[in-house]
Design an enzyme around this catalytic site. Structure first.
Site, short mmCIF file in Angstrom:
data_model
loop_
_atom_site.label_atom_id
_atom_site.label_comp_id
_atom_site.label_asym_id
_atom_site.label_seq_id
_atom_site.Cartn_x
_atom_site.Cartn_y
_atom_site.Cartn_z
N HIS A 1 2.31 0.91 -1.91
CA HIS A 1 1.74 -0.44 -1.75
C HIS A 1 1.64 -0.76 -0.26
O HIS A 1 0.59 -1.19 0.24
CB HIS A 1 2.64 -1.44 -2.48
N GLU A 2 2.75 -0.58 0.47
CA GLU A 2 2.74 -0.89 1.90
C GLU A 2 1.82 0.04 2.67
O GLU A 2 1.17 -0.37 3.64
CB GLU A 2 4.16 -0.82 2.46
N GLU B 1 5.74 -12.64 7.96
CA GLU B 1 4.69 -13.18 7.08
C GLU B 1 5.17 -14.41 6.32
O GLU B 1 6.26 -14.40 5.77
CB GLU B 1 4.26 -12.10 6.08
N GLU C 1 -3.30 -8.16 -0.70
CA GLU C 1 -2.21 -7.99 -1.66
C GLU C 1 -2.69 -7.47 -3.02
O GLU C 1 -2.03 -6.65 -3.64
CB GLU C 1 -1.44 -9.30 -1.83
N GLY D 1 10.31 -7.33 -0.89
CA GLY D 1 10.48 -5.93 -1.22
C GLY D 1 10.21 -5.07 -0.01
O GLY D 1 10.94 -4.13 0.29
N ALA D 2 9.15 -5.42 0.73
CA ALA D 2 8.78 -4.67 1.93
C ALA D 2 7.70 -5.43 2.67
O ALA D 2 7.14 -6.41 2.16
CB ALA D 2 8.29 -3.27 1.56
#
Length: 831
Positions: free
Chosen positions: A299-300, A127, A322, A265-266
């Protein structure tokens, strides 16, 4: 403009002319263990329809070796970023054989060699647009396809991708693994990982659906992997989201892999989520760290629906994934896991990122104007994430939680495996809620800036809520009484305000907390009476009001409205009693930043000494083995880098003579060593001996930082030159060198490089990857006493790349704020 920097206009034209159906990617990673082997073979077969005879396919690598269009080999037209293909028919098959390059920057296919055991690990990170570093592709989110990955790798490695293995065979001492085709995906969320990863397996079951779960990390980190807790959070999240979204998890398996030298972070690759190894501490970890990890896992996971199942058409609507994932990370943490303090952490820490970003001259609406990929890369920021999540929290309050989730369910049902824009979501929310969601969108998603809210009382006693940059807010005002040293809630008053000045009827109270419950996105100020009350009894408030007060104090300090001496005094008095470690960690970081950036030079030494004493005292007083003890010890280590008054105590901690229960784990040990190195009390030979005892990836990175931190002109010059010139540095190693250059805020050692910085940045932006260039531009920006040299560069470089100018403008604004706040303080602070 570089051909690598794709624009919204040209990609829209390409997707209108090309409909991609299937992509087959064959990667030859058999030689990856040989560190001298720079590249890898990559062959991509793309099946697509076309309405125009010519298009381009994206690829960044060593070479393009063969191009076949509908079984005919054609001349190679490749400019380093785009492969032009001509003579297209209505239906086409294009085969591109090429050589990719292993990455050390975390972009594309990253290769890492573990110094502990010499093993090689690979993983991808794409990304927003780095899948083209691994395969030839249509690098834009609205060109979804079914992907089949085939990987040739050493026979003793684990090989992973988004889907499960369809078949595997041995050939010439290597394994060839073919994965099942994916459901339609954008190129940037495809993924591959390979290496001798340690793996823990489990399952999640709901009704008739069963999903295989995997948690993976490097073999040398296996003893530190908290797989049981990670799996528990994963199951809780899958339960929560499947129920909330009424759409079964669609991606087959659910692997989560923790990878080295990670830039983020991920990343939400469906079926193969990647995480930074920072979430696997090698020693002690606070519950706040585990809460942050849980938040990121959720979140992911939210992205499996918001972003993967339904994807924004272009990066203008990056918030569609996001902002929602950031909101859902906190919401699901509080609703489905033991980390019920997620919204307190969000209020005090996450929103601080949003407030800061939203006050920069480069702020932008949540729904942003993203003309090209470079702009997209920089918009993974506090507006898109934290402000977006904050206003979504308002939206939930506005339409109601059930209506919000019902709107999401209809959105997924209507657009599964497709691409959307803002309007597609608003339609669903408006229909289900009956509220004017478009007006809300115009007020919050399509404007920029943050309002400041305060209470005024005129001479007649009439109270008025006043806001700058007026917006509609639904909020609560908390009225607290100070009784026997405790702040106790008397009542909450719920209000809707839209105007700059709103008359309100509020009784007197010792603390009037505007935006109590954190329902709105606004910087809420404390009046003088309230400030006096929290100065006395802040630590007696419940967690969420306490978080909001800490946030208010920090914002007022950053804006120059609260004297830094008063802020630091409140921190020293009340932070030792802060029970929420996430709040405490944020307060400690803000206090250290205040001393380094907002205290005038003539008072900085005294404040540093006072802070050093405060951190040491709190460390010694904290309960043995507690999270608070560890947090204060980390703060003490950082404070020790700016003063040699603590050298004896730091050495005692290193020798194991610390307060009872304090674990001197590798992270804390290296922080203490870095402090000694920065003050000149730990030699290069000392660092080398320490590295012998911890010759790990983290150890090598920490030793590199300590070495660069030595307070001599030669050491800093060597580090400065290496940061700019050594293209072999990994992303983590570059960060370590930059941290060393800046260590101890020793402007006397590095001010001479200010002009050189501006000579470097333009060429660096053009010659290095955007990830590495961004780290250099931000990390080595000169912290001068004026903005003159920055202004001169901006005036003299009006045609510099827009993304580079944005970074410099933002850093200039941070510097100007620091100068402005320092100028507003008394001549000497802390006496």
């Amino acid at each position: 403009m570089s051909s690598a920097n794709l624009t919204r206009q040209e990609t829209a034209a390409r997707s209108a002319a090309v409909n991609v159906r299937e992509v087959r990617v064959e990667l030859d990673l058999q030689g990856a263990r040989n560190s001298e082997e720079r590249g890898f073979g990559t062959t991509t077969t793309l099946a697509f329809d076309a309405s125009e005879p010519t298009t381009w396919i994206d690829f960044i690598g060593e070479s393009v070796d063969h191009v076949m269009v509908n079984d005919v080999e054609v001349p190679i037209e490749y400019d380093g970023a785009r492969i032009t293909v001509r003579g297209l028919a209505a239906s086409n098959t294009v085969v591109i054989e090429a050589t990719g390059v292993y990455s050390r920057s975390g972009e594309g296919l990253h290769r890492f060699i573990d110094p502990v055991d010499g093993e090689t690990y690979l993983y991808t990170q794409y990304e927003p647009a780095d899948s083209r570093r691994v395969m030839a592709c249509f690098e834009q989110p609205d060109m979804k396809a079914s992907y089949t990955f085939v990987v040739r790798a050493p026979s003793d490695w684990l090989v992973l991708s988004n889907q499960s293995v369809a078949n595997a065979r041995e050939e010439d001492g290597a394994q060839i693994v073919e994965f099942a085709p994916t459901l339609p995906l954008s190129s940037y969320i495809t993924a591959v990982a390979a290496g001798p990863y340690h793996r823990i397996d489990s399952t999640w079951t709901r009704g008739e659906q069963q999903v295989a779960l995997g948690v993976l990390c490097r073999a040398s980190l296996a003893p530190h992997l908290e797989a049981d807790e990670i799996i528990e959070i994963t199951r809780q999240g899958l339960d929560f989201f499947t129920e909330a979204f009424a759409f079964a998890y669609p991606w087959g398996k659910y692997d989560q892999i923790f990878v080295p030298e990670y830039n983020l972070g991920a990343m939400e690759n469906p079926g193969l989520v990647t995480f930074t190894e920072a979430y696997i501490p090698r020693g002690a970890a606070t519950d706040a760290q585990r809460g942050a990890r849980a938040n990121t896992i959720l979140h992911e996971m939210a992205h499996m629906w918001f972003g993967d199942l339904v994807t924004m058409r272009w990066w203008d609507d990056l918030w569609l994934k996001e902002s929602f994932a950031d909101y859902m990370g906190s919401h699901a943490s509080a609703a489905a896991t033991r980390f019920i303090d997620a919204w307190e952490r969000f209020a005090a820490n996450r929103k601080a990122w949003a407030y800061q970003q939203d006050q920069l001259p480069t702020t932008h609406p949540i729904v942003a104007d993203i003309p090209d990929l470079e702009a997209a890369k920089l918009n993974f920021d506090g507006i898109t994430y934290a402000k977006g999540a904050a206003v979504l929290k308002q939206l939930v309050a506005f339409v109601g939680e059930e209506a919000f989730f019902e709107g999401a369910r209809r959105y997924f049902a209507a657009h599964a495996y497709g691409n959307t824009t803002l309007d597609d979501l608003l339609v669903q929310l408006e229909q289900v809620s009956g509220r004017d969601v478009r007006a809300w969108s115009q007020a919050w998603l399509e404007t920029s800036g943050v309002s400041t809210l305060w209470l005024e009382t005129d001479s007649a006693g009439q109270r008025m809520l006043v806001q700058s940059d007026p917006r509609p807010h639904r909020l609560r005002v908390g009225l607290y009484d100070l009784s026997d040293g405790l702040l106790v809630l008397r009542e909450q008053v719920e209000l809707d305000i839209t105007e700059e000045r709103t008359p309100v009827t509020l009784p007197d109270a010792d603390l009037v907390l505007l935006n109590d419950a954190d329902l709105s996105y606004v910087k809420a100020r404390l009046d003088e009476t309230s400030l006096a009350a929290v100065s006395t009894a802040l630590s007696t408030l419940p967690p969420l009001p306490r978080a909001l007060v800490w946030s208010s104090l920090w914002n007022a300090t950053r804006d120059g409205e609260l004297a830094v001496a008063d802020y630091l005094d409140i921190v020293r008095r009340h932070a030792p009693a802060e029970e929420n470690i996430a709040l405490l960690s944020g307060v400690l970081a803000n206090a250290a930043y205040t001393i380094g950036h907002f205290v005038p030079a003539d008072g900085r030494g005294a404040e540093r000494e006072a802070w050093l004493i405060a951190t040491e005292t709190a460390m010694d007083a904290a309960a043995a083995g507690s999270d608070a003890q560890l947090a204060w010890a980390r703060a003490f280590a950082s404070a020790s880098a700016t003063s040699d008054a603590s050298t004896t105590r730091v050495r005692a901690l290193l020798d194991g003579h610390g307060p009872a229960g304090l674990p001197i784990d590798p992270e804390l040990r290296w922080s203490l060593i870095a402090a000694l190195a920065t003050t000149g009390d730990f030699s290069e030979a000392d660092i080398a001996r320490e590295l012998e005892n911890d010759d790990t990836a983290d150890g090598r990175t920490a030793a590199m930082r300590a070495s660069a931190s030595r307070p001599t002109p030669d050491a800093r010059a060597e580090a400065w030159d290496r940061a700019w010139s050594d293209h072999g540095l990994s992303n983590d190693h570059l960060d370590a060198i930059i941290a060393g250059v800046r260590a101890g805020a020793r402007r006397d050692l590095i001010a001479r490089f200010d002009d050189e910085y501006f000579a470097w940045i333009s060429g660096t932006w053009g010659s290095r990857s955007i990830e590495i260039a961004k780290r250099l531009v931000l990390g080595l920006f000169p912290a001068a006493d004026t903005t003159d040299v920055v202004d001169a560069w901006l005036a003299g470089n009006p045609t510099a790349p827009a993304a580079l100018r944005r970074l410099v403008i933002e850093q200039r604004d941070h510097l100007a704020r620091e100068i402005r706040v320092r100028a507003a303080q008394p001549q000497v602070v802390g006496d």
